[in-house]
Structure formats: structure tokens, C-alpha cells
Motif scaffolding. Structure first.
Motif, PDB file in Angstrom:
ATOM      1  N   LEU A 221       5.103  -0.895   2.576  1.00  0.00           N
ATOM      2  CA  LEU A 221       4.387   0.370   2.720  1.00  0.00           C
ATOM      3  C   LEU A 221       5.237   1.479   2.112  1.00  0.00           C
ATOM      4  O   LEU A 221       6.383   1.671   2.521  1.00  0.00           O
ATOM      5  N   ALA A 222       4.682   2.147   1.141  1.00  0.00           N
ATOM      6  CA  ALA A 222       5.448   3.187   0.455  1.00  0.00           C
ATOM      7  C   ALA A 222       4.827   4.539   0.734  1.00  0.00           C
ATOM      8  O   ALA A 222       3.642   4.641   1.030  1.00  0.00           O
ATOM      9  N   GLU A 223       5.663   5.562   0.657  1.00  0.00           N
ATOM     10  CA  GLU A 223       5.125   6.905   0.805  1.00  0.00           C
ATOM     11  C   GLU A 223       4.277   7.234  -0.420  1.00  0.00           C
ATOM     12  O   GLU A 223       3.168   7.720  -0.309  1.00  0.00           O
TER      13      GLU A 223
ATOM     14  N   ALA B  43       0.842  -1.191   0.000  1.00  0.00           N
ATOM     15  CA  ALA B  43       0.000   0.000   0.000  1.00  0.00           C
ATOM     16  C   ALA B  43       0.877   1.241   0.000  1.00  0.00           C
ATOM     17  O   ALA B  43       2.012   1.216   0.473  1.00  0.00           O
TER      18      ALA B  43
ATOM     19  N   TYR C 262      14.012 -11.720  13.723  1.00  0.00           N
ATOM     20  CA  TYR C 262      14.142 -10.888  12.526  1.00  0.00           C
ATOM     21  C   TYR C 262      15.606 -10.779  12.127  1.00  0.00           C
ATOM     22  O   TYR C 262      16.483 -10.591  12.979  1.00  0.00           O
TER      23      TYR C 262
ATOM     24  N   SER D  68       9.713   5.870  -1.330  1.00  0.00           N
ATOM     25  CA  SER D  68      10.394   5.492  -0.094  1.00  0.00           C
ATOM     26  C   SER D  68       9.389   4.765   0.760  1.00  0.00           C
ATOM     27  O   SER D  68       8.196   4.760   0.461  1.00  0.00           O
ATOM     28  N   GLY D  69       9.855   4.141   1.840  1.00  0.00           N
ATOM     29  CA  GLY D  69       8.913   3.425   2.696  1.00  0.00           C
ATOM     30  C   GLY D  69       9.576   2.295   3.437  1.00  0.00           C
ATOM     31  O   GLY D  69      10.793   2.309   3.636  1.00  0.00           O
ATOM     32  N   THR D  70       8.776   1.324   3.863  1.00  0.00           N
ATOM     33  CA  THR D  70       9.315   0.224   4.659  1.00  0.00           C
ATOM     34  C   THR D  70       8.873  -1.128   4.116  1.00  0.00           C
ATOM     35  O   THR D  70       7.852  -1.236   3.453  1.00  0.00           O
ATOM     36  N   ILE D  71       9.675  -2.139   4.428  1.00  0.00           N
ATOM     37  CA  ILE D  71       9.343  -3.521   4.092  1.00  0.00           C
ATOM     38  C   ILE D  71       9.365  -4.311   5.393  1.00  0.00           C
ATOM     39  O   ILE D  71      10.316  -4.193   6.167  1.00  0.00           O
ATOM     40  N   THR D  72       8.336  -5.074   5.647  1.00  0.00           N
ATOM     41  CA  THR D  72       8.315  -5.940   6.820  1.00  0.00           C
ATOM     42  C   THR D  72       8.010  -7.349   6.364  1.00  0.00           C
ATOM     43  O   THR D  72       7.025  -7.578   5.671  1.00  0.00           O
ATOM     44  N   VAL D  73       8.863  -8.295   6.749  1.00  0.00           N
ATOM     45  CA  VAL D  73       8.570  -9.710   6.510  1.00  0.00           C
ATOM     46  C   VAL D  73       8.396 -10.327   7.887  1.00  0.00           C
ATOM     47  O   VAL D  73       9.292 -10.232   8.724  1.00  0.00           O
TER      48      VAL D  73
ATOM     49  N   PHE E 261       9.507   6.012   9.846  1.00  0.00           N
ATOM     50  CA  PHE E 261       8.517   5.912   8.775  1.00  0.00           C
ATOM     51  C   PHE E 261       7.212   5.307   9.300  1.00  0.00           C
ATOM     52  O   PHE E 261       6.131   5.754   8.941  1.00  0.00           O
TER      53      PHE E 261
ATOM     54  N   VAL F 267      14.285  -0.829   4.813  1.00  0.00           N
ATOM     55  CA  VAL F 267      13.770   0.483   4.412  1.00  0.00           C
ATOM     56  C   VAL F 267      13.875   0.582   2.896  1.00  0.00           C
ATOM     57  O   VAL F 267      14.921   0.306   2.325  1.00  0.00           O
TER      58      VAL F 267
ATOM     59  N   GLN G 138       4.622  -6.919   4.340  1.00  0.00           N
ATOM     60  CA  GLN G 138       4.017  -5.604   4.186  1.00  0.00           C
ATOM     61  C   GLN G 138       5.011  -4.668   3.507  1.00  0.00           C
ATOM     62  O   GLN G 138       6.111  -4.464   4.039  1.00  0.00           O
TER      63      GLN G 138
ATOM     64  N   PRO H 108      12.186 -13.664   8.687  1.00  0.00           N
ATOM     65  CA  PRO H 108      11.595 -12.377   9.076  1.00  0.00           C
ATOM     66  C   PRO H 108      12.642 -11.266   9.046  1.00  0.00           C
ATOM     67  O   PRO H 108      13.751 -11.456   9.538  1.00  0.00           O
ATOM     68  N   THR H 109      12.279 -10.150   8.508  1.00  0.00           N
ATOM     69  CA  THR H 109      13.235  -9.043   8.472  1.00  0.00           C
ATOM     70  C   THR H 109      12.521  -7.702   8.337  1.00  0.00           C
ATOM     71  O   THR H 109      11.330  -7.644   8.037  1.00  0.00           O
ATOM     72  N   LEU H 110      13.262  -6.654   8.599  1.00  0.00           N
ATOM     73  CA  LEU H 110      12.768  -5.292   8.391  1.00  0.00           C
ATOM     74  C   LEU H 110      13.745  -4.608   7.444  1.00  0.00           C
ATOM     75  O   LEU H 110      14.945  -4.853   7.522  1.00  0.00           O
TER      76      LEU H 110
END
Lengths: 132, 296
Positions: A78-80, A6, B216, A64-69, B230, A42, A76, A38-40
């Protein structure tokens, strides 16, 4: 794997099952397959490629935004701001790039300089993505 | 402002009516004045309803797009089982309201949640950021020392990501080192209902000490820092969208009610007006006739 992709302006995927997602991140571009650790991360400006279950490839440009696994294999992104590649206009991007570059050169302080540098980076990536 | 004027109008009207019943005085002029002003108020409330209905459809469409976004930004905190640190009592509450009133209880209910928190013991460690003038005016007088900053100009235009980023930036640069916190906002449920809800806020430290964070992979503090910043702005963005949608729908309902009430008032006033007019005519006739009779 369930992908939520999103942006502030639009929702592309909402917990939809997909095969693979390729994302550009600051620690390097990487692909996410089901059962990814699992990771985070940017997001950096660039193209996110989603390979859907029926083999269709969907390319979307993100700023830009974030990635969550997560550990349940849900992803997820999530982009600006995000737009499908076909909506990008190369000429307009080129224009934005030269404007950002001139702003970068005339930036008076550190903050303005950093902001202009980001604008240049995003514009460069849009030009690259649009001409590909 | 209208909300404050309306009860006053009401009191005066009943006064006029009583006055009429007590002594059949010709207050024709005052009734017609009153009637005119109520009609004008009704026009205003009706058009406000129309405007907010149009704004509401847009806000709802925007909200549909923002929902997965907001849900996506809190999933990580759920999955990683992040909990507020016990040794850090410092809390931050963000009140999501707007600058504009006349929309039922949306703003007061958010402010009340925070006021109740501030009344509990140990409230000294709670700081509040007011988004929108309404929560500020509610909390300022009694809890002014808890407020660290206020954001204006919310609610005139649909919220954008840039607004959210500005608020997030203000929080991060406020210099207040909170351990945990909450974003208190109105969650939109349907046109006629909304409920108070909250989104969790965590400090970098509490995320780092989360029990499941170890699962993680490849995290460094830079990534965590940017990720957190963010996700803070995306949560604020989501809360702003929910708040805007609830506000518009609430305004629609309350303006509809106000128009209905004004309509009732107009009916009553018209009746009194006509009755008084009749009375005045009758009295004048009596005066003429009795005058003529006295001459004979």
C-alpha cells in the motif's frame, strides 16, 4: 501469490497472481517470492518491480507506504502515491529536487527541516528512477 | 437549512387551503407568493440533485480505486488475529461524517451508532473524535465531555490522502492512549443503499500481544510504529472515501424526493390558485350585476 498493490491515486494489482515483487524498504530492499516468511515493512521512496506470471516486468515508483506479507502468502503493498516509471518526468523531478533542497536549507525549525529532508529524499529517488 | 424550512412551508400551505374551503376569501396574493416560493425551492433541490449526481459519479470512481486499498490495510489485523486487550478498557470511536446536511440519514445513522455505545454502561472509557460538523452537532450537547477533537471542512471537496493523514496525526498526537477502537462510517453498497460499518483500531500494545504476531519475521518497534501510523491513515482514507460516496448518493436520492414533493405541492397550489381566481371573478360579476339590478 496474490498481490494487492494499491495507492491513494490508483490500484495496480487487486489480488492478482504474480511471480515476484521487489520492494524498497527502510530495512533494505528485498524481493518477495511465493511462500515468503510473513513480515511487515515500511516502504521507502523508490521503485517497486513486479514480475508478472507471463514474465512481464512492471516498474512502479512509490513515495511511501507499507508492505505486508501474510501467512497465506498474500502480499499487500500500500503506497501513499505511486506512478508507473514511464509517467515520471525527469526535468520536472530535477526541478522539484532543487526546490526541496533550497527549502531544506532555509528551513527554520526542526519540523520543517524534517519535512524538507523527506521531500529531498523522494525527489532524489524520482530523479534516479527517471534517469535509469 | 432547507430541510427545516420545508415542513413549515407545508403546514402553511394546508392552512391556506383549509382557509379557502372554509370561507371563499380572496387570498390570491398569498397563494401566488407561496407558489413562487415552492417553485424556487424546487429549482434549488433540482440543481442540488444535479450537482450531487455529478459529484457522485466521481466519488464512485474514486471509491473503486480505494476499495482494494482499504481491504488491504485491514487484512493484516485479520490474519494476525489481533484482538482488543481485555485489561485496557479505553476505547476510541471515530465518527466519519461531513459538514454538509440535506443527504438523508447518512450522518445521523453514524452518530446514532456512537450514541448507543455512549449510552451503554462503562461509557466513561469511551472517547470520540468527530470528523465533520454533523456528528459534532449531534453528539455535542449530551456527550460533549466524550469528544476529544473535531475535524471541519470535510465534504466540500473529495477527500484526499492528505486529509486522512492530518486526521491520523491529530489522533496520534491527541495524547489519548486508547487500547482499541473503531472507525464508524457508512459503507456504500449501491446508489440507493448504504450501511453502517466499522473498521478496527488497535494500539501498538495490543498488536504486539497478538497470538500470531510471532509468525511475522524481522519486526522491530520502529517498523511497527510506522506501519501502524500508516495503516491508520490508510484506513481513515478508505472510510472517508466510502463516506463521501454514500453521502453523495444519499443526497441525490433525497433531493430527487424533495423535487418530487415540491412538484406535487406546486400542482395542488396551482389548482387552488386557479379556483380562487375564478371565484374572485365570479364574485365581482355578481357584485356588478346586483348593483345594476338594484338601480332599476
Amino acid at each position: 501469490m496474490a498481490l494487492t498493490f494499491a495507492a491513494g491515486n490508483k490500484v495496480f494489482y487487486d489480488k492478482q497472481a504474480v511471480k515476484q515483487v521487489d520492494v524498497p524498504s527502510f530495512s533494505g530492499a528485498f524481493g518477495i517470492l511465493p511462500k515468503h516468511v510473513p513480515t511487515l515493512a515500511v516502504l521507502r521512496p523508490g521503485v517497486v518491480t513486479v514480475l508478472e506470471n507471463d514474465g512481464k516486468q512492471n516498474k512502479i515508483f512509490v513515495s511511501s507506504g507499507t508492505i505486508t506479507v501474510n501467512d497465506d502468502s498474500s502480499v499487500q503493498v500500500l503506497a501513499e502515491e505511486a506512478h508507473p516509471l514511464e509517467n515520471l518526468d525527469r526535468a520536472a523531478a530535477q526541478e522539484a529536487l532543487s526546490k526541496a533542497q533550497s527549502e531544506f536549507n532555509s528551513a527554520a525549525n526542526e519540523k520543517a527541516k524534517a519535512e524538507a529532508a523527506i521531500a529531498v529524499e523522494v525527489a532524489e529517488e524520482i530523479v534516479k528512477a527517471a534517469s535509469a | 437549512m432547507l430541510g427545516r424550512v420545508a415542513p413549515g412551508v407545508c403546514a402553511q400551505v394546508t392552512m391556506v387551503v383549509n382557509h379557502q374551503q372554509n370561507r371563499n376569501m380572496a387570498t390570491l396574493k398569498s397563494i401566488s407568493l407561496r407558489l413562487k416560493s415552492v417553485k424556487n425551492i424546487q429549482k434549488i433541490t433540482q440543481s442540488m440533485k444535479m450537482v450531487s449526481a455529478a459529484k457522485y459519479t466521481r466519488a464512485e470512481r474514486d471509491l473503486k480505486a480505494a476499495r482494494p486499498y482499504g481491504e488491504g490495510s485491514v487484512i493484516f489485523y485479520d490474519r494476525a488475529e489481533v484482538t482488543p486487550p481485555e485489561d485496557d478498557p479505553k476505547q476510541l470511536y471515530i465518527a466519519m461524517t461531513s459538514d454538509r446536511g440535506l443527504c438523508g440519514a447518512v450522518h445521523t445513522s453514524v452518530s446514532k451508532v456512537i450514541r448507543n455505545k455512549l449510552q451503554e454502561p462503562g461509557a466513561d472509557n469511551i472517547k470520540v473524535i468527530c470528523v465533520g460538523d454533523k456528528s459534532r452537532s449531534f453528539l455535542q450537547r449530551l456527550y460533549g465531555k466524550h469528544i476529544i477533537s473535531v475535524c471541519n471542512e470535510i465534504g466540500r471537496l473529495p477527500p484526499t490522502f492528505k486529509d486522512a493523514a492530518t486526521i491520523a496525526n491529530a489522533i496520534l498526537t491527541s495524547g489519548y492512549e486508547f487500547g482499541s477502537g473503531k472507525i464508524v462510517y457508512n459503507k456504500f453498497r449501491s446508489v440507493v443503499s448504504y450501511e453502517q460499518s466499522d473498521l478496527p483500531l488497535f494500539s501498538l500494545k495490543s498488536i504486539e500481544s497478538a497470538p500470531k504476531l510471532a509468525t511475522y519475521d524481522s519486526l522491530d518497534s520502529d517498523v511497527m510504529q510506522s506501519y501502524m501510523e500508516f495503516s491508520l491513515s490508510s484506513m481513515i482514507f478508505y472510510a472517508l472515501k466510502e463516506g463521501a460516496c454514500s453521502e453523495q448518493s444519499a443526497r441525490m436520492t433525497s433531493m430527487d424526493n424533495a423535487s418530487k414533493n415540491a412538484g406535487e405541492m406546486i400542482d395542488k397550489l396551482t389548482l387552488t390558485f386557479n379556483r380562487t381566481r375564478q371565484a374572485v371573478i365570479t364574485r365581482e360579476l355578481i357584485e356588478i350585476i346586483s348593483g345594476a339590478a338594484a338601480l332599476e
